[in-house]
Design a protein around this motif. Sequence first.
Motif, PDB file in Angstrom:
ATOM      1  N   UNK A 127     -49.151  16.643 -54.350  1.00 45.29           N
ATOM      2  CA  UNK A 127     -50.482  16.230 -54.828  1.00 45.29           C
ATOM      3  C   UNK A 127     -51.540  16.934 -53.998  1.00 45.29           C
ATOM      4  N   UNK A 128     -52.563  17.487 -54.659  1.00 47.68           N
ATOM      5  CA  UNK A 128     -53.528  18.311 -53.944  1.00 47.68           C
ATOM      6  C   UNK A 128     -54.496  17.528 -53.052  1.00 47.68           C
ATOM      7  N   UNK A 129     -54.890  18.198 -51.980  1.00 46.70           N
ATOM      8  CA  UNK A 129     -56.037  17.715 -51.204  1.00 46.70           C
ATOM      9  C   UNK A 129     -57.281  17.931 -52.065  1.00 46.70           C
ATOM     10  N   UNK A 130     -58.224  17.014 -51.980  1.00 48.02           N
ATOM     11  CA  UNK A 130     -59.472  17.138 -52.728  1.00 48.02           C
ATOM     12  C   UNK A 130     -60.671  17.318 -51.805  1.00 48.02           C
ATOM     13  N   UNK A 131     -60.504  16.941 -50.522  1.00 50.32           N
ATOM     14  CA  UNK A 131     -61.631  16.964 -49.586  1.00 50.32           C
ATOM     15  C   UNK A 131     -62.203  18.369 -49.461  1.00 50.32           C
ATOM     16  N   UNK A 132     -63.513  18.486 -49.680  1.00 48.13           N
ATOM     17  CA  UNK A 132     -64.198  19.766 -49.538  1.00 48.13           C
ATOM     18  C   UNK A 132     -63.913  20.759 -50.648  1.00 48.13           C
ATOM     19  N   UNK A 133     -63.253  20.303 -51.708  1.00 47.28           N
ATOM     20  CA  UNK A 133     -62.983  21.214 -52.824  1.00 47.28           C
ATOM     21  C   UNK A 133     -64.306  21.496 -53.553  1.00 47.28           C
ATOM     22  N   UNK A 134     -64.339  22.560 -54.328  1.00 50.45           N
ATOM     23  CA  UNK A 134     -65.552  22.927 -55.055  1.00 50.45           C
ATOM     24  C   UNK A 134     -65.897  21.853 -56.114  1.00 50.45           C
TER      25      UNK A 134
END
Lengths: 82, 82
Positions: free
Chosen positions: B28-35
Amino acid sequence: GDAEKGKAKSVSCQACHGAAGISQIPTYPNLAGQKELYLVAQLKAFRSQERKNMVMGPMAAGLSDEDINDLAAYYAGLNPGG
Amino acid sequence: GDAEKGKAKSVSCQACHGAAGISQIPTYPNLAGQKELYLVAQLKAFRSQERKNMVMGPMAAGLSDEDINDLAAYYAGLNPGG
């Protein structure tokens, strides 16, 4: 995967995803520090077109499983802060 | 979007994406600081099932455009290092 090999294979990725895996383009994702297995799954999905994208489809089409594992290892190992 | 409202709406996201947007689950992807705009586009793609995912489809199904903008603002604003 092998992050060193992945770095060498990441040349064509850098235009969109940035030299340090932090994209300069607001609609393109940052890859630095992303989960390795997530990156592998997405590259395979783009390659098989299970996940459709006009840009990433052709990018992933020519990648072998080894290329995908190496690229995922490279980007997962980058500092998420860039 | 409004990051504060997004934080309130992110309760059901935290189990997989982590309290600080850094996932504990390797696929599952990290979302923090994503665009932000990338996150908006992916949530809309999950909602419309343009991007198919057994978990995210139902998660996104009930989201309004405002919910999506607020969630994207919230996660984009988190520290990418967690």
